[in-house]
Design a protein around this motif. Structure first.
Motif, PDB file in Angstrom:
ATOM      1  N   TRP A 292      18.553  -0.449  -4.424  1.00  0.00           N
ATOM      2  CA  TRP A 292      17.336  -0.862  -5.127  1.00  0.00           C
ATOM      3  C   TRP A 292      16.490  -1.813  -4.296  1.00  0.00           C
ATOM      4  CZ3 TRP A 292      15.228   1.946  -8.552  1.00  0.00           C
ATOM      5  CH2 TRP A 292      16.001   2.725  -9.422  1.00  0.00           C
ATOM      6  N   GLU A 293      17.122  -2.619  -3.429  1.00  0.00           N
ATOM      7  CA  GLU A 293      16.346  -3.473  -2.522  1.00  0.00           C
ATOM      8  C   GLU A 293      15.478  -2.620  -1.602  1.00  0.00           C
ATOM      9  OE1 GLU A 293      19.162  -7.448  -1.872  1.00  0.00           O
ATOM     10  OE2 GLU A 293      19.369  -5.731  -0.532  1.00  0.00           O
ATOM     11  N   LEU A 294      16.041  -1.522  -1.121  1.00  0.00           N
ATOM     12  CA  LEU A 294      15.298  -0.658  -0.211  1.00  0.00           C
ATOM     13  C   LEU A 294      14.231   0.143  -0.948  1.00  0.00           C
ATOM     14  CD1 LEU A 294      18.305   0.467   1.994  1.00  0.00           C
ATOM     15  CD2 LEU A 294      16.439  -1.047   2.663  1.00  0.00           C
ATOM     16  N   ILE A 295      14.533   0.549  -2.175  1.00  0.00           N
ATOM     17  CA  ILE A 295      13.525   1.228  -2.999  1.00  0.00           C
ATOM     18  C   ILE A 295      12.320   0.301  -3.179  1.00  0.00           C
ATOM     19  CG2 ILE A 295      13.022   2.010  -5.351  1.00  0.00           C
ATOM     20  CD1 ILE A 295      14.520   4.068  -3.722  1.00  0.00           C
ATOM     21  N   GLU A 296      12.587  -0.960  -3.476  1.00  0.00           N
ATOM     22  CA  GLU A 296      11.512  -1.932  -3.659  1.00  0.00           C
ATOM     23  C   GLU A 296      10.768  -2.194  -2.351  1.00  0.00           C
ATOM     24  OE1 GLU A 296      13.268  -5.406  -5.389  1.00  0.00           O
ATOM     25  OE2 GLU A 296      13.897  -4.343  -7.207  1.00  0.00           O
ATOM     26  N   LYS A 297      11.492  -2.294  -1.254  1.00  0.00           N
ATOM     27  CA  LYS A 297      10.857  -2.569   0.038  1.00  0.00           C
ATOM     28  C   LYS A 297       9.844  -1.491   0.394  1.00  0.00           C
ATOM     29  CE  LYS A 297      11.494  -3.502   4.891  1.00  0.00           C
ATOM     30  NZ  LYS A 297      12.375  -3.996   5.976  1.00  0.00           N
ATOM     31  N   HIS A 298      10.164  -0.254   0.071  1.00  0.00           N
ATOM     32  CA  HIS A 298       9.269   0.852   0.395  1.00  0.00           C
ATOM     33  C   HIS A 298       8.260   1.148  -0.719  1.00  0.00           C
ATOM     34  CE1 HIS A 298      11.158   1.960   4.207  1.00  0.00           C
ATOM     35  NE2 HIS A 298      12.319   1.673   3.622  1.00  0.00           N
ATOM     36  N   GLY A 299       8.206   0.262  -1.699  1.00  0.00           N
ATOM     37  CA  GLY A 299       7.207   0.398  -2.760  1.00  0.00           C
ATOM     38  C   GLY A 299       7.429   1.568  -3.679  1.00  0.00           C
ATOM     39  N   LEU A 300       8.701   1.949  -3.867  1.00  0.00           N
ATOM     40  CA  LEU A 300       9.023   3.109  -4.699  1.00  0.00           C
ATOM     41  C   LEU A 300       9.512   2.718  -6.087  1.00  0.00           C
ATOM     42  CD1 LEU A 300      10.759   5.202  -1.907  1.00  0.00           C
ATOM     43  CD2 LEU A 300       8.590   5.735  -3.017  1.00  0.00           C
ATOM     44  N   ASP A 301       9.537   1.423  -6.361  1.00  0.00           N
ATOM     45  CA  ASP A 301       9.859   0.961  -7.708  1.00  0.00           C
ATOM     46  C   ASP A 301       8.567   0.936  -8.533  1.00  0.00           C
ATOM     47  OD1 ASP A 301       8.859  -1.155  -6.048  1.00  0.00           O
ATOM     48  OD2 ASP A 301       9.458  -2.587  -7.590  1.00  0.00           O
ATOM     49  N   ALA A 302       8.697   0.738  -9.832  1.00  0.00           N
ATOM     50  CA  ALA A 302       7.533   0.785 -10.719  1.00  0.00           C
ATOM     51  C   ALA A 302       6.451  -0.206 -10.305  1.00  0.00           C
ATOM     52  CB  ALA A 302       7.971   0.519 -12.159  1.00  0.00           C
ATOM     53  N   GLU A 303       6.848  -1.426  -9.977  1.00  0.00           N
ATOM     54  CA  GLU A 303       5.873  -2.454  -9.592  1.00  0.00           C
ATOM     55  C   GLU A 303       5.132  -2.065  -8.318  1.00  0.00           C
ATOM     56  OE1 GLU A 303       3.783  -5.966 -10.192  1.00  0.00           O
ATOM     57  OE2 GLU A 303       5.426  -5.276 -11.468  1.00  0.00           O
ATOM     58  N   GLY A 304       5.890  -1.565  -7.335  1.00  0.00           N
ATOM     59  CA  GLY A 304       5.277  -1.156  -6.080  1.00  0.00           C
ATOM     60  C   GLY A 304       4.313   0.003  -6.267  1.00  0.00           C
ATOM     61  N   ILE A 305       4.725   0.973  -7.061  1.00  0.00           N
ATOM     62  CA  ILE A 305       3.861   2.133  -7.332  1.00  0.00           C
ATOM     63  C   ILE A 305       2.611   1.678  -8.072  1.00  0.00           C
ATOM     64  CG2 ILE A 305       3.679   4.300  -8.609  1.00  0.00           C
ATOM     65  CD1 ILE A 305       6.752   4.617  -8.137  1.00  0.00           C
ATOM     66  N   TYR A 306       2.790   0.830  -9.060  1.00  0.00           N
ATOM     67  CA  TYR A 306       1.657   0.309  -9.834  1.00  0.00           C
ATOM     68  C   TYR A 306       0.617  -0.350  -8.922  1.00  0.00           C
ATOM     69  CZ  TYR A 306      -0.908  -3.275 -12.435  1.00  0.00           C
ATOM     70  OH  TYR A 306      -1.896  -4.091 -12.925  1.00  0.00           O
ATOM     71  N   ASN A 307       1.070  -1.224  -8.040  1.00  0.00           N
ATOM     72  CA  ASN A 307       0.145  -1.948  -7.160  1.00  0.00           C
ATOM     73  C   ASN A 307      -0.614  -1.010  -6.229  1.00  0.00           C
ATOM     74  OD1 ASN A 307       0.746  -4.519  -8.181  1.00  0.00           O
ATOM     75  ND2 ASN A 307       2.520  -4.750  -6.829  1.00  0.00           N
ATOM     76  N   ARG A 308       0.099  -0.058  -5.638  1.00  0.00           N
ATOM     77  CA  ARG A 308      -0.544   0.871  -4.712  1.00  0.00           C
ATOM     78  C   ARG A 308      -1.542   1.785  -5.420  1.00  0.00           C
ATOM     79  NH1 ARG A 308       2.124   2.451  -0.124  1.00  0.00           N
ATOM     80  NH2 ARG A 308       0.190   3.566   0.356  1.00  0.00           N
ATOM     81  N   VAL A 309      -1.142   2.281  -6.594  1.00  0.00           N
ATOM     82  CA  VAL A 309      -2.008   3.193  -7.343  1.00  0.00           C
ATOM     83  C   VAL A 309      -3.262   2.462  -7.840  1.00  0.00           C
ATOM     84  CG1 VAL A 309      -2.210   4.622  -9.418  1.00  0.00           C
ATOM     85  CG2 VAL A 309      -0.127   4.717  -8.026  1.00  0.00           C
ATOM     86  N   LYS A 310      -3.088   1.258  -8.340  1.00  0.00           N
ATOM     87  CA  LYS A 310      -4.237   0.482  -8.819  1.00  0.00           C
ATOM     88  C   LYS A 310      -5.233   0.246  -7.690  1.00  0.00           C
ATOM     89  CE  LYS A 310      -5.566  -3.962 -10.840  1.00  0.00           C
ATOM     90  NZ  LYS A 310      -5.095  -5.282 -11.339  1.00  0.00           N
ATOM     91  N   GLU A 311      -4.735  -0.173  -6.532  1.00  0.00           N
ATOM     92  CA  GLU A 311      -5.607  -0.424  -5.370  1.00  0.00           C
ATOM     93  C   GLU A 311      -6.353   0.847  -4.957  1.00  0.00           C
ATOM     94  OE1 GLU A 311      -5.235  -2.137  -0.771  1.00  0.00           O
ATOM     95  OE2 GLU A 311      -3.448  -1.489  -1.859  1.00  0.00           O
ATOM     96  N   PHE A 312      -5.638   1.948  -4.917  1.00  0.00           N
ATOM     97  CA  PHE A 312      -6.218   3.239  -4.534  1.00  0.00           C
ATOM     98  C   PHE A 312      -7.290   3.665  -5.542  1.00  0.00           C
ATOM     99  CE2 PHE A 312      -5.804   7.988  -4.907  1.00  0.00           C
ATOM    100  CZ  PHE A 312      -6.387   8.302  -3.692  1.00  0.00           C
ATOM    101  N   TYR A 313      -6.981   3.506  -6.809  1.00  0.00           N
ATOM    102  CA  TYR A 313      -7.911   3.913  -7.864  1.00  0.00           C
ATOM    103  C   TYR A 313      -9.214   3.112  -7.786  1.00  0.00           C
ATOM    104  CZ  TYR A 313      -9.964   4.662 -12.451  1.00  0.00           C
ATOM    105  OH  TYR A 313     -10.842   4.962 -13.457  1.00  0.00           O
ATOM    106  N   LEU A 314      -9.079   1.796  -7.619  1.00  0.00           N
ATOM    107  CA  LEU A 314     -10.266   0.934  -7.573  1.00  0.00           C
ATOM    108  C   LEU A 314     -11.101   1.211  -6.330  1.00  0.00           C
ATOM    109  CD1 LEU A 314      -8.705  -2.440  -8.832  1.00  0.00           C
ATOM    110  CD2 LEU A 314     -10.144  -0.809 -10.106  1.00  0.00           C
ATOM    111  N   GLN A 315     -10.446   1.511  -5.218  1.00  0.00           N
ATOM    112  CA  GLN A 315     -11.169   1.811  -3.984  1.00  0.00           C
ATOM    113  C   GLN A 315     -11.975   3.101  -4.100  1.00  0.00           C
ATOM    114  OE1 GLN A 315      -8.172   1.975  -0.922  1.00  0.00           O
ATOM    115  NE2 GLN A 315      -8.303  -0.212  -0.486  1.00  0.00           N
ATOM    116  N   GLU A 316     -11.393   4.081  -4.814  1.00  0.00           N
ATOM    117  CA  GLU A 316     -12.004   5.409  -4.870  1.00  0.00           C
ATOM    118  C   GLU A 316     -12.906   5.608  -6.087  1.00  0.00           C
ATOM    119  OE1 GLU A 316     -11.825   7.340  -2.330  1.00  0.00           O
ATOM    120  OE2 GLU A 316     -10.442   5.975  -1.318  1.00  0.00           O
ATOM    121  N   SER A 317     -12.979   4.607  -6.954  1.00  0.00           N
ATOM    122  CA  SER A 317     -13.798   4.756  -8.173  1.00  0.00           C
ATOM    123  C   SER A 317     -15.240   4.273  -7.947  1.00  0.00           C
ATOM    124  CB  SER A 317     -13.176   3.965  -9.316  1.00  0.00           C
ATOM    125  OG  SER A 317     -11.926   4.492  -9.649  1.00  0.00           O
TER     126      SER A 317
END
Length: 317
Positions: A292-317
């Protein structure tokens, strides 16, 4: 509220083999000195005469599986993903796929969630390697329910199939009584209008959590699609989602090169070009740490996915 049930898909694999063994007399399970880890020992205890330990000789095991298939047997060749897709690649390609033999490859311990075993055992290239082999079906189930269904579907399919399983116990998410598994058909787990999250394997459950966070915190409506079959890819579903939301995010416990992200981008560049964000392992090797430490490090946990998706969405909107 009751705790969510967690099961490692490698456990599901072993138990599904036993169920199949009771129905199919021609089923034979092969392993490469890893039966305890791959959980084919579950099958071995019930059907010792139909379990073959090939020793630490994965390439030879694939050749034996190919030979058994030519006699009418249904072999499931089992080992870690690193050895199945890596060490035995030539035998899988030339001895199994080239003659299109009815061999199933059960590859466990895939991805960075293998954890403390480190980079040498964390196979993050297997989906790409198997996907490029002509005629190879590639399946990456998201939980216990789907893993069992995938094994049954693979047994019914006539031809080579690569099945990817994990080491970690992960939440069971496919609890819908109407759940149905079909090779090559993705599943919409959540409807959404603003952006589409396309996930495979372990991150599917995390993507669902991230979608909930996006809705609750930011009012972003995210569609979530579970792509359990990397090849053949459900191109129709992917293109339809792109037309609905105009933004796609792929999420996989695999290199962003050549796996789910690559397959989705290939499809969309041909059919309906839209902006795509690929979340996965970014062209680096794994390392030692808990799963789970490695899942989090690579941004594959819920929090990591949330942050990346939010940033991407705001950039492209």
């Amino acid at each position: 509220m009751s705790e969510v049930k967690k099961i490692a898909t490698r456990e599901s694999y072993g138990e599904a083999l036993v169920e199949l063994g009771m129905k199919m007399d021609n089923l034979v399970v092969l392993d490469a000195d890893l039966a305890g880890a791959t959980k084919t020992s579950t099958f071995q205890k019930v059907f010792p005469e139909r379990h073959i330990d090939c020793g630490i000789a994965e390439a030879n095991m694939m050749g034996i599986a190919a030979g058994l298939a030519t006699t009418g047997k249904l072999p499931f060749a089992s080992t870690f993903a690193m050895f199945a897709a890596g060490r035995a690649y030539e035998q899988v390609r030339n001895s199994i796929a080239y003659p299109h033999l009815n061999v199933k490859i059960g590859a466990t311990h895939a991805g960075v969630s293998v954890g403390e075993d480190g980079a040498s055992h964390q196979c993050i290239e297997d989906l790409a390697l198997m996907r490029v082999i002509p005629g190879m079906v590639v399946i990456n189930p998201s939980d216990d329910v789907e893993a069992r269904a995938a094994v049954f579907a693979a047994a019914e399919y006539n031809g080579p199939v690569y099945l990817r399983f994990g080491r970690l116990a992960i939440p069971v998410i496919n609890t819908n009584p109407d759940y149905h598994f079909e090779i090559g058909k993705g599943i919409v787990l959540r409807e959404g209008r603003d952006i589409t999250l396309v996930a495979t394997g372990l991150p599917v459950g995390e993507a669902l959590k991230a979608a909930e966070m996006l809705s609750e915190k930011d009012g972003i409506s995210a569609k979530v699609i579970n792509i359990h079959t990397i090849k053949p890819l459900d191109e129709e579903l992917i293109v339809s989602a792109a037309k609905e939301t105009n933004k796609i995010v792929t999420i996989e416990e695999h290199s962003i090169i050549g796996g789910l992200g690559g397959a989705v981008c290939e499809t969309l560049s041909k059919e309906y070009p839209v902006k795509v964000l690929r979340i996965g392992v970014n062209d680096v090797f794994g390392e030692s740490g808990t799963g789970w430490e490695l899942i989090e490090k690579h941004g594959l946990d819920a929090e990591g996915i949330y942050n990346r998706v939010k940033e991407f969405y705001l950039q492209e909107s």
